[in-house]
Write a protein that holds these residues in place. Sequence first.
Motif, PDB file in Angstrom:
ATOM      1  N   ALA A  31       0.661  -1.128   0.161  1.00  0.00           N
ATOM      2  CA  ALA A  31       0.072  -0.014  -0.093  1.00  0.00           C
ATOM      3  C   ALA A  31       1.005   1.214   0.006  1.00  0.00           C
ATOM      4  O   ALA A  31       2.106   1.289   0.311  1.00  0.00           O
ATOM      5  CB  ALA A  31      -0.786  -0.142   1.216  1.00  0.00           C
ATOM      6  N   ALA A  32       0.272   2.402  -0.197  1.00  0.00           N
ATOM      7  CA  ALA A  32       0.915   3.602  -0.164  1.00  0.00           C
ATOM      8  C   ALA A  32       1.431   3.668   1.309  1.00  0.00           C
ATOM      9  O   ALA A  32       0.999   3.260   2.148  1.00  0.00           O
ATOM     10  CB  ALA A  32      -0.227   4.879  -0.379  1.00  0.00           C
ATOM     11  N   LEU A 311      -2.653   7.511   0.201  1.00  0.00           N
ATOM     12  CA  LEU A 311      -3.448   6.690   0.866  1.00  0.00           C
ATOM     13  C   LEU A 311      -3.626   5.194   0.748  1.00  0.00           C
ATOM     14  O   LEU A 311      -3.108   5.046  -0.508  1.00  0.00           O
ATOM     15  CB  LEU A 311      -5.132   7.394   0.876  1.00  0.00           C
ATOM     16  CG  LEU A 311      -5.011   8.782   1.089  1.00  0.00           C
ATOM     17  CD1 LEU A 311      -6.534   9.157   1.126  1.00  0.00           C
ATOM     18  CD2 LEU A 311      -4.301   9.274   2.311  1.00  0.00           C
ATOM     19  N   PRO A 312      -3.648   4.602   1.720  1.00  0.00           N
ATOM     20  CA  PRO A 312      -3.815   2.991   1.436  1.00  0.00           C
ATOM     21  C   PRO A 312      -5.053   2.468   0.729  1.00  0.00           C
ATOM     22  O   PRO A 312      -5.848   3.239   0.654  1.00  0.00           O
ATOM     23  CB  PRO A 312      -4.108   2.530   3.070  1.00  0.00           C
ATOM     24  CG  PRO A 312      -4.533   3.867   4.015  1.00  0.00           C
ATOM     25  CD  PRO A 312      -3.947   4.965   3.174  1.00  0.00           C
ATOM     26  N   PRO A 313      -4.770   1.348   0.056  1.00  0.00           N
ATOM     27  CA  PRO A 313      -6.005   1.195  -0.661  1.00  0.00           C
ATOM     28  C   PRO A 313      -7.120   0.557  -0.015  1.00  0.00           C
ATOM     29  O   PRO A 313      -7.153   0.385   1.252  1.00  0.00           O
ATOM     30  CB  PRO A 313      -5.370  -0.319  -1.307  1.00  0.00           C
ATOM     31  CG  PRO A 313      -4.330  -0.814  -0.445  1.00  0.00           C
ATOM     32  CD  PRO A 313      -3.670   0.447   0.005  1.00  0.00           C
ATOM     33  N   THR A 392     -10.519  -2.692   4.864  1.00  0.00           N
ATOM     34  CA  THR A 392     -10.709  -1.089   4.398  1.00  0.00           C
ATOM     35  C   THR A 392      -9.319  -0.483   5.038  1.00  0.00           C
ATOM     36  O   THR A 392      -9.026  -0.559   6.016  1.00  0.00           O
ATOM     37  CB  THR A 392     -11.964  -0.498   5.339  1.00  0.00           C
ATOM     38  OG1 THR A 392     -13.181  -0.998   5.039  1.00  0.00           O
ATOM     39  CG2 THR A 392     -11.981   0.980   4.913  1.00  0.00           C
ATOM     40  N   GLY A 393      -8.664   0.335   4.110  1.00  0.00           N
ATOM     41  CA  GLY A 393      -7.692   1.223   4.469  1.00  0.00           C
ATOM     42  C   GLY A 393      -8.149   2.506   5.200  1.00  0.00           C
ATOM     43  O   GLY A 393      -9.098   2.713   5.078  1.00  0.00           O
TER      44      GLY A 393
END
Length: 465
Positions: A31-32, A311-313, A392-393
């Motif tokens: 993820a980011a 942001l995270p996925p 959920t990120g």
Amino acid sequence: MIHLSTRRWAHFVAALLGVAGHCSTARGQEAARYAIVDMGDIGGAGANTPYAINNNGVIVGSLLDASNVDVRSFIWRNGVVEYLEPLVQGFDTRANDINDSDEVTGYSYIALGVQHAVLWRADGTVVDLGTLSGEDSIGHSINDVGEVAGQSDLPDSGYHAFLWIDGQFTDLGDLGRQGSSTSAINNSHQVVGGSFRDEGPAKRAFVWESSEMVDLGTLPNGSQSEAEDINDGGVIAGYAIHSSSLRHAVLWEDRVIRSIHNPSIGGQSEAYAINESGQVVGFLDVDRRFEHTSGFLYEGSGPMVNVMTLLPPGHTWRQLLNVADINDHGEIVAYGDHIGGSDYLYHAVLLTPIRPTLTLQGPQPGTAGTLNGIRATGCTPGSRVHFFYSTTGGGTLVPGCNHTDGVTLQLENPIRAGTATANANGIATLTRFIPRNAANLGEVLIQAVDADNCQISQLVVHEFE
């Protein structure tokens, strides 16, 4: 804060892996690098806006209270909110900036339509800074020794930028025509802002130092500029009107201006804040019509990027607005709203970069209907490592750890899948049976944390087959 649920639909996906000695990494994507922490419904009405963050990770801002009318100022420390007292009870306040001693400046109304610049001491005491003999004043910025820069009405008409030091005002003047205001002050007593000039109706960026206000100019064939922030190295961030009549985020280094705007991600931009390493954040008008707006991060070694890409996925944020400040840890404050949420239900958010010191490997073999293993390496021998997952990120603070150290889960509503003790080689392994219906979940986000030693892994994104 972390929700330590051990609900057994953790059987559903939960579980994690392991076979000791298996070294392959998880399928899926990493993820980011930022977590996004929703600061929640601080004021009771839902809408709240952060304006500044210091290097302790303490955030200040303003909110609508439960009446949805009155404006109050808040200070946020690791998920705990306090309210800043007004000069006169029942009147509005606004907190604009905070230094590393947790002193805050802004303004507080003292009567209907009359506001004064204030200094909130670290103990919560509020000090009326007064004015330049006019009616109103505003504190815009404060440095680490408690010097305040702002603007004040003049006795007759107009307004000027000011510097307040130990109870003494200095009128910073203007660039030729009344109307100047400050945006920031650094620890070298340099002040930046914008002022009107004799020629033309537009403001021009300035830096004030050694008792002189200097015109910083604008882009070639441009008409306007304004300085918004300055770091201790004297690098200034702001915006200028380009020859295309669009706003461009700019930097001034040694008083030389250059655009950092990236036309591939937006039509217009304005730089609002710069930290000591030269990271810059600001406003991004994506479509040139102010109908689709966001924020940007610029790090010097590449083009500015839309903060939404950090942001995270699987996150639920529709947009981020008013990306207002960045501290020396790279933490960013902004506000935004959720996909499918109520109109204008904006929440303050903290974007904090994750600095993993654990490496998460797995799930292996990565298929549903069988035993899977996941392991974290780089752990402190004998430490207890918790494995969390979510679909959920987002962002969740880790109790006992400071987010400024890069230890924040990139998961929203994380569920604990289990805990494992690290062996003498610093490897913690968890094994779980993954039911067949886990293949219907889609992407599962997995992360490990050792809360006792404040160590965290990278985020692994996996889809079970």
